[in-house]
Scaffold this active site. Structure first.
Site, mmCIF file in Angstrom:
data_model
loop_
_atom_site.group_PDB
_atom_site.id
_atom_site.type_symbol
_atom_site.label_atom_id
_atom_site.label_comp_id
_atom_site.label_asym_id
_atom_site.label_seq_id
_atom_site.Cartn_x
_atom_site.Cartn_y
_atom_site.Cartn_z
ATOM 1 N N ASP A 83 -9.105 70.710 48.009
ATOM 2 C CA ASP A 83 -8.316 71.010 49.210
ATOM 3 C C ASP A 83 -6.852 70.674 48.995
ATOM 4 O O ASP A 83 -6.430 69.543 49.226
ATOM 5 C CB ASP A 83 -8.891 70.222 50.384
ATOM 6 C CG ASP A 83 -8.345 70.631 51.729
ATOM 7 O OD1 ASP A 83 -7.647 71.653 51.809
ATOM 8 O OD2 ASP A 83 -8.622 69.919 52.716
ATOM 9 N N GLU A 88 0.188 71.013 55.980
ATOM 10 C CA GLU A 88 -0.987 71.593 56.636
ATOM 11 C C GLU A 88 -1.924 70.523 57.153
ATOM 12 O O GLU A 88 -2.539 70.681 58.210
ATOM 13 C CB GLU A 88 -1.730 72.510 55.654
ATOM 14 C CG GLU A 88 -2.849 73.340 56.281
ATOM 15 C CD GLU A 88 -4.202 72.632 56.332
ATOM 16 O OE1 GLU A 88 -5.091 73.096 57.056
ATOM 17 O OE2 GLU A 88 -4.367 71.592 55.635
ATOM 18 N N GLU A 89 -2.015 69.407 56.432
ATOM 19 C CA GLU A 89 -3.001 68.381 56.768
ATOM 20 C C GLU A 89 -2.629 67.556 57.995
ATOM 21 O O GLU A 89 -3.487 66.876 58.560
ATOM 22 C CB GLU A 89 -3.206 67.438 55.575
ATOM 23 C CG GLU A 89 -3.800 68.102 54.340
ATOM 24 C CD GLU A 89 -5.270 68.451 54.506
ATOM 25 O OE1 GLU A 89 -5.823 68.228 55.603
ATOM 26 O OE2 GLU A 89 -5.858 68.956 53.541
#
Length: 433
Positions: free
Chosen positions: A161, A193-194
């Protein structure tokens, strides 16, 4: 697996007839017809070579290794961004480094940027956009590789990821361009994004995402176990807040416990995914199953011998149906009913003011297993403008690796998965051309 908070509330709920949270099966909509790319030849090569030699001999696997070896925890993505940008420039791409401020608008300690790239001499408005993210969750876990049976397992933070997707997208694009230098491809690798999606939101609001849209298809890269995703649940977050009055614990009647006031509301909110919508619960759907509620964190009080004057809990809701605004109304009614209208207990949506509904995606390319997922992505953070010809912009979500290991201590992926993802991305690109 239930959270400790939900287990605690479930114990209390036995006295009021609350139901547990059953684990829903993941919906698989159609089987795969893909045979993958790891046949006898690849198996033989892996079986007869050391893992490091196999990886070093492959430009694709070496790129993935070098990227995973760079720590790029959200907010500190610069080195990874520089690496990707320099690689693409060396392979005849024009690269735009798009600055991304922190969520509060101030530049973080370390400059960071999205990487947007397109073939040199081609249009800066590609028809097919491949995108993923270069940031990871903490902590950094070093890269390692080891032979496992007839495959190689690659471990390290971001190996799944989403640096597996980044590597496969880059090399799928290079393969397509080698055969067709005029292929209208673009690459976008974002930061953040996280932790909030700021990188994709910055791109979405910029001139690089013009209206009318030049895109014919956008291919998002996330760990999907090599399945093509038909959609994922929506998201809503909020803080459940209670205020009280402090007092000595020996004389609790002189104060008002915020923790005690919060508990009935927490119990009700925790059950909202299990209660039928017609009875005041959050909605479900045939495609996504139940809406789920996770009370991820609780805090209250200052000491055991002090009546707590404040308490709060952080709640994440994965929406199977409906809109965030509709869900907010359901939560407000549930809290009001549980507390008898106590105005000192309320949901605060200000910190998570956006949210998004379930995201339906395209699956019109043959040869993939089709499924749904429960996690969030950057899909809703990219505003898709209408095309000048009125045709829809296709959105695909696909990638190697399992989300079940993505944020854990044992994040890992296999060479076979990476190689099959390379083929899968090529197939999606070719279908969109």
């Amino acid at each position: 697996m239930k959270s400790a908070i939900s287990l605690l509330l479930a114990s209390a709920a036995t006295y009021v007839g609350a139901s547990p949270h059953p684990e829903p099966p993941q919906l698989v909509l159609s089987p795969s017809t893909s045979t993958g790319v790891h046949g006898d030849e690849a198996t033989s090569a892996i079986a007869s070579s050391a893992a490091d030699d196999v990886i070093s001999d492959s430009p694709f696997l070496s790129f993935h290794r070098d990227l995973v070896q760079i720590s790029s925890i959200s907010g500190h993505e610069r080195k990874a961004g520089d690496f990707v940008a320099e690689f693409l420039q060396a392979h005849n791409f024009t690269v735009v480094k798009q600055p991304v401020p922190s969520k509060d608008g101030r530049q973080p300690d370390e400059d960071r940027f999205n990487v947007f790239a397109y073939p040199s001499g081609a249009s800066a408005a590609p028809k097919i956009l491949l995108t993923s993210h270069i940031d990871t969750v903490p902590p950094f876990i070093p890269y390692s590789a080891a032979r496992v049976d007839n495959d190689i397992r690659i471990s390290g933070r971001g190996s799944v990821d989403a640096k597996g997707s980044v590597a496969a997208q880059v090399f799928a694009a290079l393969d397509i361009l080698e055969r067709d230098p005029s292929a209208p491809l673009g690459l976008l690798f974002v930061v953040d994004e996280e932790v909030g999606g700021t990188g994709m939101k910055v791109f979405s609001d910029s001139s690089l995402n013009p209206s009318p849209s030049p895109f014919r298809a956008v291919i998002f890269g996330e760990p999907t176990d090599l399945a093509l995703v038909s959609g994922h649940k929506g998201m809503l977050g909020f803080e459940l807040v209670a205020t009280g009055q402090a007092a000595h614990s020996g004389y609790p009647w002189l104060g008002h416990s915020a923790v005690s006031a919060l508990l009935p509301a927490l119990l009700r909110v925790d059950r909202l995914g299990d209660i039928p919508a017609q009875e005041g619960g959050l909605p479900s759907s045939p495609k996504y199953g139940r809406t789920t509620v996770n009370i991820g964190r609780m805090e209250g009080g200052v000491a055991a011998n002090v009546v707590p004057a404040s308490a709060h809990a952080n709640v994440a809701v994965r929406l199977a149906a409906g809109t965030p605004d509709e869900a907010r109304d359901i939560v407000r009614r549930a809290v009001r009913d549980a507390t008898g209208g106590d105005e000192n207990v309320y949901p605060d949506f200000s910190e998570w003011s956006e949210g998004y509904p379930p995201q339906d995606l395209d699956t019109d390319v043959d040869g993939f297993e089709v499924t749904t997922v429960n996690y969030g992505t950057d899909v809703p953070n990219l505003r898709i403008h209408e095309r000048a010809d009125g045709a829809p912009v296709r959105r695909y979500l696909y990638g190697p690796g399992s989300i079940h290991v993505a944020h854990g201590d044992h994040e890992a992926i296999t060479v076979a998965q990476l190689e099959e993802a390379l083929q899968g991305y090529r197939k999606l690109i070719e279908a969109a051309m």
